[in-house]
Motif scaffolding. Sequence first.
Motif, mmCIF file in Angstrom:
data_model
loop_
_atom_site.group_PDB
_atom_site.id
_atom_site.type_symbol
_atom_site.label_atom_id
_atom_site.label_comp_id
_atom_site.label_asym_id
_atom_site.label_seq_id
_atom_site.Cartn_x
_atom_site.Cartn_y
_atom_site.Cartn_z
ATOM 1 N N THR A 242 0.650 -1.379 -0.575
ATOM 2 C CA THR A 242 -0.053 -0.076 0.351
ATOM 3 C C THR A 242 0.775 0.878 -0.177
ATOM 4 O O THR A 242 0.436 2.404 -0.525
ATOM 5 C CB THR A 242 -0.613 0.396 1.293
ATOM 6 O OG1 THR A 242 -1.189 -1.085 1.277
ATOM 7 C CG2 THR A 242 -1.655 1.140 0.903
ATOM 8 N N PHE A 243 2.011 1.314 1.203
ATOM 9 C CA PHE A 243 2.984 2.485 0.959
ATOM 10 C C PHE A 243 3.896 2.499 0.250
ATOM 11 O O PHE A 243 4.884 1.847 0.774
ATOM 12 C CB PHE A 243 3.064 2.785 2.424
ATOM 13 C CG PHE A 243 2.424 3.418 2.991
ATOM 14 C CD1 PHE A 243 2.107 4.740 3.463
ATOM 15 C CD2 PHE A 243 1.413 2.445 4.423
ATOM 16 C CE1 PHE A 243 0.831 4.968 4.342
ATOM 17 C CE2 PHE A 243 -0.101 2.177 3.888
ATOM 18 C CZ PHE A 243 0.323 4.202 5.101
ATOM 19 N N SER A 244 3.893 1.894 -1.168
ATOM 20 C CA SER A 244 4.961 1.616 -1.886
ATOM 21 C C SER A 244 6.181 3.018 -2.505
ATOM 22 O O SER A 244 7.345 2.502 -2.567
ATOM 23 C CB SER A 244 4.064 1.567 -3.722
ATOM 24 O OG SER A 244 3.290 2.320 -4.180
ATOM 25 N N ARG A 245 5.344 4.373 -2.349
ATOM 26 C CA ARG A 245 6.259 5.250 -3.071
ATOM 27 C C ARG A 245 5.471 6.523 -1.915
ATOM 28 O O ARG A 245 4.680 7.133 -2.066
ATOM 29 C CB ARG A 245 6.419 5.616 -4.347
ATOM 30 C CG ARG A 245 7.692 6.267 -4.434
ATOM 31 C CD ARG A 245 7.394 6.643 -6.061
ATOM 32 N NE ARG A 245 7.552 5.661 -7.053
ATOM 33 C CZ ARG A 245 7.320 5.103 -8.088
ATOM 34 N NH1 ARG A 245 7.986 6.388 -8.830
ATOM 35 N NH2 ARG A 245 8.518 4.314 -8.985
ATOM 36 N N GLY A 293 11.773 4.691 -8.937
ATOM 37 C CA GLY A 293 11.185 3.625 -8.419
ATOM 38 C C GLY A 293 12.159 2.823 -6.975
ATOM 39 O O GLY A 293 12.158 1.937 -6.698
ATOM 40 N N GLU A 294 13.562 2.938 -7.739
ATOM 41 C CA GLU A 294 14.890 3.027 -6.758
ATOM 42 C C GLU A 294 14.607 2.703 -5.533
ATOM 43 O O GLU A 294 15.409 2.140 -4.148
ATOM 44 C CB GLU A 294 15.925 3.157 -6.927
ATOM 45 C CG GLU A 294 16.529 2.670 -8.850
ATOM 46 C CD GLU A 294 17.814 3.047 -9.378
ATOM 47 O OE1 GLU A 294 18.470 3.870 -8.181
ATOM 48 O OE2 GLU A 294 18.123 2.996 -10.400
ATOM 49 N N VAL A 295 14.085 3.897 -4.907
ATOM 50 C CA VAL A 295 13.899 4.307 -3.271
ATOM 51 C C VAL A 295 12.161 4.908 -2.873
ATOM 52 O O VAL A 295 11.417 4.848 -3.791
ATOM 53 C CB VAL A 295 14.971 6.385 -3.603
ATOM 54 C CG1 VAL A 295 13.958 6.891 -1.499
ATOM 55 C CG2 VAL A 295 15.639 6.055 -3.524
ATOM 56 N N SER A 311 4.719 10.616 -10.994
ATOM 57 C CA SER A 311 3.011 10.575 -10.822
ATOM 58 C C SER A 311 2.876 9.073 -10.042
ATOM 59 O O SER A 311 1.744 9.156 -9.628
ATOM 60 C CB SER A 311 2.861 9.781 -12.779
ATOM 61 O OG SER A 311 3.937 9.194 -12.543
ATOM 62 N N MET A 312 3.433 8.013 -9.404
ATOM 63 C CA MET A 312 2.707 7.235 -8.558
ATOM 64 C C MET A 312 3.328 7.603 -7.212
ATOM 65 O O MET A 312 3.429 6.864 -6.798
ATOM 66 C CB MET A 312 3.771 6.210 -9.227
ATOM 67 C CG MET A 312 3.663 6.004 -10.937
ATOM 68 S SD MET A 312 1.086 5.487 -11.131
ATOM 69 C CE MET A 312 1.399 4.549 -9.962
ATOM 70 N N VAL A 313 3.331 8.334 -6.456
ATOM 71 C CA VAL A 313 3.911 8.488 -5.384
ATOM 72 C C VAL A 313 2.114 7.962 -4.410
ATOM 73 O O VAL A 313 1.213 9.026 -4.471
ATOM 74 C CB VAL A 313 3.478 9.639 -4.335
ATOM 75 C CG1 VAL A 313 4.104 10.289 -3.308
ATOM 76 C CG2 VAL A 313 4.751 10.889 -5.426
ATOM 77 N N SER A 314 2.205 6.991 -3.440
ATOM 78 C CA SER A 314 1.314 6.842 -2.746
ATOM 79 C C SER A 314 0.428 7.561 -1.831
ATOM 80 O O SER A 314 -0.770 7.479 -1.912
ATOM 81 C CB SER A 314 1.607 5.244 -2.991
ATOM 82 O OG SER A 314 2.887 5.116 -1.438
ATOM 83 N N HIS A 315 1.262 7.723 -1.396
ATOM 84 C CA HIS A 315 1.436 8.588 0.268
ATOM 85 C C HIS A 315 2.573 9.927 0.353
ATOM 86 O O HIS A 315 3.824 10.089 -0.387
ATOM 87 C CB HIS A 315 1.418 8.092 1.357
ATOM 88 C CG HIS A 315 0.192 6.742 0.801
ATOM 89 N ND1 HIS A 315 0.761 5.773 0.303
ATOM 90 C CD2 HIS A 315 -0.852 6.570 2.208
ATOM 91 C CE1 HIS A 315 -0.185 4.899 0.622
ATOM 92 N NE2 HIS A 315 -1.430 5.173 1.721
ATOM 93 N N ARG A 337 -0.867 12.995 -8.514
ATOM 94 C CA ARG A 337 -0.883 13.458 -9.698
ATOM 95 C C ARG A 337 -1.009 12.781 -10.923
ATOM 96 O O ARG A 337 -1.040 11.682 -11.426
ATOM 97 C CB ARG A 337 0.685 13.826 -9.940
ATOM 98 C CG ARG A 337 1.498 14.993 -8.996
ATOM 99 C CD ARG A 337 2.778 14.928 -8.924
ATOM 100 N NE ARG A 337 3.102 16.039 -9.465
ATOM 101 C CZ ARG A 337 3.260 17.257 -8.985
ATOM 102 N NH1 ARG A 337 2.984 17.712 -7.996
ATOM 103 N NH2 ARG A 337 3.832 18.034 -10.454
ATOM 104 N N ALA A 338 -1.083 13.818 -12.110
ATOM 105 C CA ALA A 338 -1.760 13.097 -13.784
ATOM 106 C C ALA A 338 -2.984 12.292 -13.275
ATOM 107 O O ALA A 338 -2.886 11.463 -13.393
ATOM 108 C CB ALA A 338 -0.071 12.593 -14.258
ATOM 109 N N ASN A 339 -3.781 12.443 -12.505
ATOM 110 C CA ASN A 339 -5.051 11.711 -12.587
ATOM 111 C C ASN A 339 -5.132 10.254 -11.932
ATOM 112 O O ASN A 339 -6.170 9.468 -12.228
ATOM 113 C CB ASN A 339 -5.333 11.512 -13.968
ATOM 114 C CG ASN A 339 -5.835 12.488 -14.456
ATOM 115 O OD1 ASN A 339 -6.907 13.720 -14.338
ATOM 116 N ND2 ASN A 339 -5.769 12.268 -16.193
ATOM 117 N N ASN A 340 -3.719 10.358 -10.690
ATOM 118 C CA ASN A 340 -3.856 9.748 -10.325
ATOM 119 C C ASN A 340 -4.467 9.789 -8.764
ATOM 120 O O ASN A 340 -4.120 11.072 -8.731
ATOM 121 C CB ASN A 340 -2.244 8.715 -10.429
ATOM 122 C CG ASN A 340 -1.683 8.345 -11.243
ATOM 123 O OD1 ASN A 340 -2.368 7.689 -12.082
ATOM 124 N ND2 ASN A 340 -0.501 9.388 -11.374
#
Length: 442
Positions: A242-245, A293-295, A311-315, A337-340
């Motif tokens: 869930t807390f992926s990024r 995605g390395e961090v 664009s894919m920051v989960s939290h 961001r970007a409709n996510n």
Amino acid sequence: MTTFEELKVNKSILKGLDELGFVEPTPIQEKAIPVIRSGVDVLGIAQTGTGKTAAYLLPIFMKLVKAEGEDPRALILVPTRELSIQVGEDIAELTQYSNIRHAAIYGGIGWTKHADLVEPGIDILVATPGRLFDLYRNGVLSLKKIKTLVIDEADRMLDMGFMPQIRQLLEIIPVKRQNLLFSATFNENVEEMSHEFLDFPERIEIAPSATPAELVQQSYYKVPNSRTKLNLIRYLLQDEQTFSRVIIFVSTKENVESVFKIIKRKTEGEKRIMHSNKGQNSRVNAINAFKDGEVRILITTDVSARGIDVSMVSHVINFDLPQRYDDYVHRIGRTARANNTGEAITLIDPSEEYHLRKIEEVIRMEITEMEIPEDVEVMETSKDERQRQLREIDRQKKLEYPDFKGAFHVKKRNFSNKTSTKPSNPPKHAAKQKKHRKGRRR
């Protein structure tokens, strides 16, 4: 729905947009592009993450068409080095099938390296104010061909004290030009700046100022102290799927280091930190690794966080609240961001409840309170931290109620009224007698 083709975007730029997966313009792009193309000055108010950078870049590309001459024809002023790098990367991606040239310059590295970038000739210059004047004063850069001036993140520009440099710049660049001012928030200072900087501007606002992005789910936890905050963060971050990024915002660089030490030992995944004391290469590497995605977890302050466009920051987790309420909007705008979709979680101790209420007034909505999970250990508040909290609560009450004397003031007054059996100033003759007796013992 309007398409980029209907907005008459150049074919070479359309090809870049298509490759990047941009199918249709965002609301700010749909409204701003035709107005900017008309040549009038523009005041754009849009939340972070809504595509406002492309909203001013695309019509600039349409205006420039192709490479021409050696001196820049468009100047984009940004407040931070991270944002300069980010806008430069956006330009590179969007113009990959065009011969439009650009350079992004900023402080933190030797100015001669940036001099080498602009020397062959550029069409668009992205710059922080300090580095811009470094190159100008050293005769490396000419600004006599500027036809379009953009001030991005205007609210942050003012907060960082760049208004004197902007006024100085206006005396150097051509008077006949188009001015574009973009900001995520619109306060009194930004309004004054717009009056001074823009001529009869067209205002474009896709949502009221300081409105968070709609796809951000906001919540907060009431916690008694910093140690409990750390325990709660560790508990939440156990859920790696869930807390992926995650971006964790901390108010000071000292606290960034403290949080990092705990998170580093107790959670999975790569972590990095960013604040103003970190070297430029370290900060750029941290952002790039986070994007790639390395961090998994990035811990940062507000100042160094501008320009994080992932664009894919989960939290987004607010370890503490920002000193400026508008910065809350910028912080949570790093997700969704970007409709996510995305989630923003804020941790507040008793001294921060006042600031949370003020933030709710700014964003015109209530934030959902969450219960601390039973598995999270709630620590006892130390005496020093409790004293700090009480003093801050005292300060807040004085702001709201000018006649409020404060708990600490009352204690001091009561203490001074106590009757003492010991005289505050002993008589002079008593001191002489004491000195005399001391002499006789010798």
